[in-house]
Design an enzyme around this catalytic site. Structure first.
Site, PDB file in Angstrom:
ATOM      1  N   ARG A  55      91.095  27.530 -15.294  1.00 21.11           N
ATOM      2  CA  ARG A  55      91.364  26.282 -16.002  1.00 21.11           C
ATOM      3  C   ARG A  55      90.120  25.354 -16.304  1.00 21.11           C
ATOM      4  NH1 ARG A  55      95.688  27.263 -13.689  1.00 21.11           N
ATOM      5  NH2 ARG A  55      94.429  27.749 -12.072  1.00 21.11           N
ATOM      6  N   THR A  56      89.124  25.410 -15.578  1.00 24.01           N
ATOM      7  CA  THR A  56      87.923  24.513 -15.718  1.00 24.01           C
ATOM      8  C   THR A  56      87.225  25.146 -17.056  1.00 24.01           C
ATOM      9  OG1 THR A  56      87.961  23.643 -13.577  1.00 24.01           O
ATOM     10  CG2 THR A  56      86.117  23.445 -14.920  1.00 24.01           C
ATOM     11  N   LYS A  84      68.891  39.044 -11.320  1.00 20.79           N
ATOM     12  CA  LYS A  84      68.018  39.423 -11.200  1.00 20.79           C
ATOM     13  C   LYS A  84      66.791  38.409 -10.489  1.00 20.79           C
ATOM     14  CE  LYS A  84      68.226  41.466 -15.752  1.00 20.79           C
ATOM     15  NZ  LYS A  84      67.672  41.114 -17.266  1.00 20.79           N
ATOM     16  N   ARG A 105      79.469  25.531 -13.072  1.00 22.38           N
ATOM     17  CA  ARG A 105      80.251  25.639 -11.831  1.00 22.38           C
ATOM     18  C   ARG A 105      79.052  26.598 -10.851  1.00 22.38           C
ATOM     19  NH1 ARG A 105      86.267  27.013 -10.827  1.00 22.38           N
ATOM     20  NH2 ARG A 105      86.358  24.729 -11.250  1.00 22.38           N
ATOM     21  N   HIS A 133      83.964  17.736  -8.027  1.00 25.84           N
ATOM     22  CA  HIS A 133      84.581  18.233  -9.015  1.00 25.84           C
ATOM     23  C   HIS A 133      84.923  16.985 -10.024  1.00 25.84           C
ATOM     24  CE1 HIS A 133      86.529  20.861 -11.775  1.00 25.84           C
ATOM     25  NE2 HIS A 133      87.155  21.682 -10.814  1.00 25.84           N
TER      26      HIS A 133
HETATM   27  C1  NCD Z   1      90.012  23.762  -8.286  1.00 25.29           C
HETATM   28  C2  NCD Z   1      88.445  24.195  -8.040  1.00 25.29           C
HETATM   29  O1  NCD Z   1      88.061  24.783  -8.430  1.00 25.29           O
HETATM   30  O2  NCD Z   1      88.077  23.481  -7.070  1.00 25.29           O
HETATM   31  N1  NCD Z   1      90.778  24.386  -9.323  1.00 25.29           N
HETATM   32  C3  NCD Z   1      90.223  23.746 -10.652  1.00 25.29           C
HETATM   33  O3  NCD Z   1      89.312  23.601 -11.005  1.00 25.29           O
HETATM   34  N2  NCD Z   1      91.434  23.413 -11.191  1.00 25.29           N
HETATM   35  C4  NCD Z   1      91.040  23.901  -7.114  1.00 25.29           C
HETATM   36  C5  NCD Z   1      90.999  24.877  -6.382  1.00 25.29           C
HETATM   37  O4  NCD Z   1      90.204  26.208  -6.749  1.00 25.29           O
HETATM   38  O5  NCD Z   1      91.822  24.825  -5.290  1.00 25.29           O
END
Ligand code: NCD
Length: 308
Positions: A55-56, A84, A105, A133
């Site tokens: 999703r992100t 690398k 991320r 997040h």
């Molecule tokens: C979350 C994350 O990556 O922290 N997912 C997200 O971005 N919607 C929650 C999770 O992974 O549990």
């Protein structure tokens, strides 16, 4: 201070007023997406995902495409030069020339902060380890605003992995800044929120916190129930994870005693913590939440890029 050219690493980088501006614009975009379909023409989003995401990453990509921009990036560190041995600093020094805005991320806490120190374009934290997040928090807030009409006077329960869940950490910190919010923290004793976070929100914001191991105990008084999965990838051994993985499962039977206007949220992905029989309950809003996440990310990027 305008948002243009700033980074978003921690939700506290945004004032309450700025959070509200982003949410307001996100809701306008949600209701009238066509009006914004060209505002990012010629802009490029770079996605640097060193850790799995559905999703992100895709909501950021969708957000940029919906505004007429384009996207480049990687979704697997193994296909990038990190494999690398390239440092984050070197990667950023190059990529900030390839893109107008970056989202990162990373499994290591602080990696997006480091990236922001080397970047000449805005860097957005798309999740760093078990830390923060902030754009999930924006997603959670826009959902609360949309379905409750305001982000105040709420008793909010967080349930599941409160130790490693970065979405929990970001949202707890941020909600503490809104008016008349109190928390019920439901977790096994092994997965309670980190002490420093609890102290911070109690000392700085004087928020009432109840900690419990029972999901049912306070359910009748709760306005928002934020379910989370046990963060398997942050455990040191499989045995501990297996012991805790199904510790809370929300189902229709448990919801019988909850308020009619309860809002059930989850950042997703769900594993076992919400049974499928809850999905049709009108109080379950986690799929709507994921949808709103696109629009709030549109609003955020448009403001950081100075096009809205
Ligand atoms: C979350 C994350 O990556 O922290 N997912 C997200 O971005 N919607 C929650 C999770 O992974 O549990």
């Amino acid at each position: 201070m305008p948002l243009i050219n700033r980074h978003l690493i921690d939700p506290n980088d945004l004032t309450l007023e700025e959070l509200q501006q982003i949410i307001e614009l996100g809701l306008k975009m949600y209701n009238q997406p066509k009006a914004y379909s060209e505002i990012c023409k010629g802009k490029i989003l770079g996605t640097l995902f060193y850790e799995p995401s559905t999703r992100t990453r895709l909501s950021f990509e969708s957000a940029m495409l919906k505004m007429g921009g384009t996207v480049l990036g990687f979704s697997d560190a193994n296909t990038s030069s990190a494999k690398k041995g390239e440092s984050i600093a070197d990667t950023i020094r190059v990529l900030d020339d390839y893109a107008d805005i970056l989202v990162m991320r990373h499994p290591r806490e602080g990696a997006p902060l480091l990236a922001s120190q080397f970047s000449t374009v805005p860097v957005i934290n798309g999740g760093d380890g078990g830390h923060q997040h902030p754009t999930q928090t924006l997603t959670d807030l826009i959902t609360i605003q949309n379905y409750r009409g305001s982000i105040s006077n709420l008793k909010v329960a967080f349930c599941g992995d409160l130790l490693f869940g970065r979405t929990v950490h970001s949202l707890l910190k941020t909600l503490s800044r809104f008016e008349n919010i109190s928390f019920v923290l439901v977790s096994p004793s092994e997965l309670k929120i980190p002490c420093h976070l609890k102290e911070e929100i109690q000392q700085e914001y004087n928020v009432e916190i109840i900690e419990t191991t029972s999901l049912e105990e306070h359910l009748p008084e709760i306005d928002i129930l934020y379910m989370t999965r046990i963060q398997k990838e942050r455990f040191f051994n499989e045995e501990d994870y297996v012991k805790l993985k199904d510790c809370y499962i929300l189902n229709q039977a448990k919801l019988k005693h909850a308020k009619d206007n309860l809002l059930i949220l989850h950042p997703l992905p769900r594993v076992n913590e919400i049974s499928y029989d809850v999905d049709d309950d009108p109080r379950a809003k986690y799929f709507e939440q994921a949808k709103l996440g696109v629009y709030v990310r549109m609003a955020l990027m448009a403001m950081l890029l100075g096009v809205a």
